[in-house]
Design a protein around this motif. Structure first.
Motif, PDB file in Angstrom:
ATOM      1  N   TRP A 101     118.118 120.973  98.639  1.00  0.00           N
ATOM      2  CA  TRP A 101     116.723 120.613  98.744  1.00  0.00           C
ATOM      3  C   TRP A 101     115.908 122.002  98.647  1.00  0.00           C
ATOM      4  O   TRP A 101     116.372 122.972  99.345  1.00  0.00           O
ATOM      5  N   ASP A 103     113.454 124.922  96.177  1.00  0.00           N
ATOM      6  CA  ASP A 103     113.007 125.749  94.931  1.00  0.00           C
ATOM      7  C   ASP A 103     114.208 126.177  94.367  1.00  0.00           C
ATOM      8  O   ASP A 103     114.368 126.247  93.244  1.00  0.00           O
ATOM      9  N   HIS A 120     120.886 119.063  93.066  1.00  0.00           N
ATOM     10  CA  HIS A 120     119.478 119.562  93.524  1.00  0.00           C
ATOM     11  C   HIS A 120     118.692 118.152  93.623  1.00  0.00           C
ATOM     12  O   HIS A 120     118.836 117.353  93.031  1.00  0.00           O
ATOM     13  N   VAL A 121     117.932 118.371  94.910  1.00  0.00           N
ATOM     14  CA  VAL A 121     117.293 117.130  95.404  1.00  0.00           C
ATOM     15  C   VAL A 121     115.894 117.596  95.469  1.00  0.00           C
ATOM     16  O   VAL A 121     115.420 118.791  95.808  1.00  0.00           O
ATOM     17  N   ASP A 122     114.755 116.797  95.243  1.00  0.00           N
ATOM     18  CA  ASP A 122     113.443 117.122  95.465  1.00  0.00           C
ATOM     19  C   ASP A 122     113.138 117.403  96.779  1.00  0.00           C
ATOM     20  O   ASP A 122     113.677 116.699  97.730  1.00  0.00           O
ATOM     21  N   ASP A 136     110.019 116.574 104.203  1.00  0.00           N
ATOM     22  CA  ASP A 136     110.167 117.714 103.532  1.00  0.00           C
ATOM     23  C   ASP A 136     111.351 118.264 104.167  1.00  0.00           C
ATOM     24  O   ASP A 136     111.401 118.719 105.208  1.00  0.00           O
ATOM     25  N   SER A 138     112.965 120.953 102.768  1.00  0.00           N
ATOM     26  CA  SER A 138     113.290 122.174 101.936  1.00  0.00           C
ATOM     27  C   SER A 138     113.903 123.267 103.031  1.00  0.00           C
ATOM     28  O   SER A 138     113.846 123.220 104.049  1.00  0.00           O
TER      29      SER A 138
END
Length: 324
Positions: A101, A103, A120-122, A136, A138
């Protein structure tokens, strides 16, 4: 404050000093103590230096467990789509799989972990069910690993190496094998000092009626306490029914958000490794000495250095309980 459970002391507060003391203890021990103990300590010092310089904003969370525990199904449920292959044939997961997760692709970190398969995951994970909210995540790297009791030696070796390396350990157990001796004797009990970065999941709870579920959870809590993991959080989940998946995702997300898990894990590694080194220096009367005799003054300096790196006496007692 710890990550997966609350403690009054910050386990990372003295990490730089503890690593320095452990390095000094390793220098004193080389050529005097049994090579396995020294080599393990040297490997930890190297690994700590490497991990602290790699993706400091990333948290690596691994799903570990025995055959049939449903790790891959739970992995897919947490990600929100079918990535890992889940099937009746065993073993299903033959190589580590990473969901990333955020950028960046965490390539350098995953190369260091030797994980070639990654997706890759949003960063804002879409809820898999209508009543769930988006989280979230991230900074999270979630791993699906081979079974710790796989019939294939290479699979067991991969799982063992990852258990020694990742930041957070999520043990996925099932109602049939939650008391398996391999899980408790070979993994959970020896890692009692890592309770701050350990979460236990009882998966497939949809196969139990309410009374059975309560009984199994109570028994599992007793077993974990016996392993030295008192207070470790246990979550009940079912990847098939969706039970507890949102709660587990939220717990993992909150750990990743702190970006401290790697340091907490290293602090536990330092304490455990230093304790082992100190034990190796404490040879009882009548036992065979290592090939090179250790003078009393050198032995005292080594024991003191290792003991300082191990931290407070309470940590030693906790680890001693599991190893005895």
């Amino acid at each position: 404050m710890s990550l997966l459970r609350r403690r009054r002391a910050d386990p990372t507060a003295t990490l730089p000093d503890d690593l320095q003391r452990l390095g000094r203890a390793v220098d004193l021990a080389e050529g005097h103590l049994p090579p396995p103990a020294v080599e393990a300590a040297q490997a930890l010092v190297r690994r700590a230096a490497e991990r602290q310089n790699l993706a400091t904003g990333r948290t690596v969370v691994a799903l570990l467990g025995a055959t049939g525990s449903g790790k891959s199904s739970l992995f897919n449920a947490l990600v929100g789509r079918e990535i890992a292959r889940a099937a009746a044939r065993r073993p299903t997961t033959t190589r580590p799989l990473a969901a990333v997760w955020g950028d960046d692709d965490a390539a350098e970190l995953l190369d260091w972990l030797e994980i070639p398969e990654r997706t890759h995951v949003d960063p804002v994970a879409a809820p898999t069910r209508a009543h769930e909210r988006a989280d979230d995540l991230s900074g999270l790297v979630l791993l699906d690993l081979p079974d710790i009791d796989s019939t294939a030696l290479v699979h067991r070796q991969i799982a063992g190496r990852m258990a020694d390396t990742v930041d957070v350990l999520v043990w996925v157990l099932d109602p049939q094998k939650y008391a398996d001796a391999i899980v408790h004797r070979d993994y959970l009990s020896p890692m009692a000092a890592h309770a701050d970065v350990t979460l236990v999941v009882l998966n497939q709870v949809d196969t139990l009626d309410p009374a059975e579920r309560v009984g199994v959870l109570r028994d599992l809590d007793t077993l974990l306490e016996r392993d030295g993991l008192r207070g470790v959080e246990i979550l009940a989940t079912s990847a098939r029914a969706g039970t507890g998946v949102a709660e587990l995702r939220e717990r993992i997300g909150s750990v990743a958000a702190t970006a401290r898990a790697a340091r907490v894990r290293l602090a536990a590694d330092v304490r455990t490794t230093a304790d082992h080194l100190a034990r190796a220096a404490e040879i009882e009367p009548g036992e065979a000495r290592p090939p090179t005799e250790v003078h009393e003054r050198s032995a005292a300096r080594l024991s003191a250095a290792a003991a300082q790196a191990a931290g407070v006496d309470a940590v030693r007692e906790a680890v001693r309980g599991s190893y005895v």
